[in-house]
Design a protein around this motif. Structure first.
Motif, PDB file in Angstrom:
ATOM      1  N   ASN A   1       1.655   1.517 -14.876  1.00 46.32           N
ATOM      2  CA  ASN A   1       0.949   2.793 -14.915  1.00 46.32           C
ATOM      3  C   ASN A   1       1.831   4.032 -15.053  1.00 46.32           C
ATOM      4  OD1 ASN A   1      -1.981   1.997 -14.135  1.00 46.32           O
ATOM      5  ND2 ASN A   1      -0.667   0.865 -12.736  1.00 46.32           N
TER       6      ASN A   1
ATOM      7  N   ILE B   1       3.108  -2.157 -10.214  1.00 48.35           N
ATOM      8  CA  ILE B   1       2.138  -1.075 -10.456  1.00 48.35           C
ATOM      9  C   ILE B   1       2.814   0.059 -11.215  1.00 48.35           C
ATOM     10  CG2 ILE B   1       0.714   0.694  -9.341  1.00 48.35           C
ATOM     11  CD1 ILE B   1       0.237  -1.403  -7.085  1.00 48.35           C
TER      12      ILE B   1
ATOM     13  N   GLU C   1      -3.443   0.921  -3.377  1.00 49.95           N
ATOM     14  CA  GLU C   1      -2.351   1.039  -4.349  1.00 49.95           C
ATOM     15  C   GLU C   1      -1.778   2.453  -4.361  1.00 49.95           C
ATOM     16  OE1 GLU C   1      -3.524  -2.290  -7.716  1.00 49.95           O
ATOM     17  OE2 GLU C   1      -4.589  -0.365  -7.741  1.00 49.95           O
TER      18      GLU C   1
ATOM     19  N   LEU D   1      -6.581   3.258  -9.949  1.00 47.95           N
ATOM     20  CA  LEU D   1      -5.873   2.459  -8.942  1.00 47.95           C
ATOM     21  C   LEU D   1      -6.709   2.449  -7.672  1.00 47.95           C
ATOM     22  CD1 LEU D   1      -2.232   3.854  -9.359  1.00 47.95           C
ATOM     23  CD2 LEU D   1      -3.153   1.722 -10.276  1.00 47.95           C
TER      24      LEU D   1
END
Length: 119
Positions: free
Chosen positions: A56, A52, A107, A103
């Motif tokens: 991001n 993740i 998350e 998200l």
């Protein structure tokens, strides 16, 4: 004509000084931003949080958390607790975009818990 303008500017300066000295209320200390809710401490799958992060966050915070356009995160857990990390990720601020909606809740909670361990 010039003396009228000079007198007007002088009076405006005196008025501004008087207002600054006697009329402004005392400056209140800004309360630190308080998170609205507690973030649960969850067991984190570091590999999925790393994925993740790479998708991001890495573009702004660097491949080794060293910072780039955004601040370094290598020791962010020493500066921010889980709730503040969650709020910053979800709501953004200070140049950081909000990830709420991009998200999932899980998350964001996972990232906050994962980053809290960076001390």
């Amino acid at each position: 004509m010039k003396w009228i303008m000079a007198a007007g500017v002088g009076l405006a300066g005196l008025l501004a000084a008087w207002l600054l000295l006697f009329q402004l209320p005392e400056k209140e200390a800004a309360a630190p931003e308080q998170p609205s809710a507690s973030v649960p401490e969850v067991e984190v799958d570091a590999a999925s949080m790393e994925t993740i992060y790479k998708s991001n966050c890495m573009g702004c915070h660097g491949s080794d958390y060293q910072g780039a356009m955004g601040p370094a995160l290598s020791q962010v857990g020493s500066a921010l607790d889980r709730e503040r990390l969650y709020a910053k990720i979800a709501k953004g601020g200070g140049g950081m975009p909000a990830f709420e909606g991009r998200l999932s809740e899980d998350e964001i909670v996972g990232l906050a818990n994962w980053l809290e361990d960076f001390k």
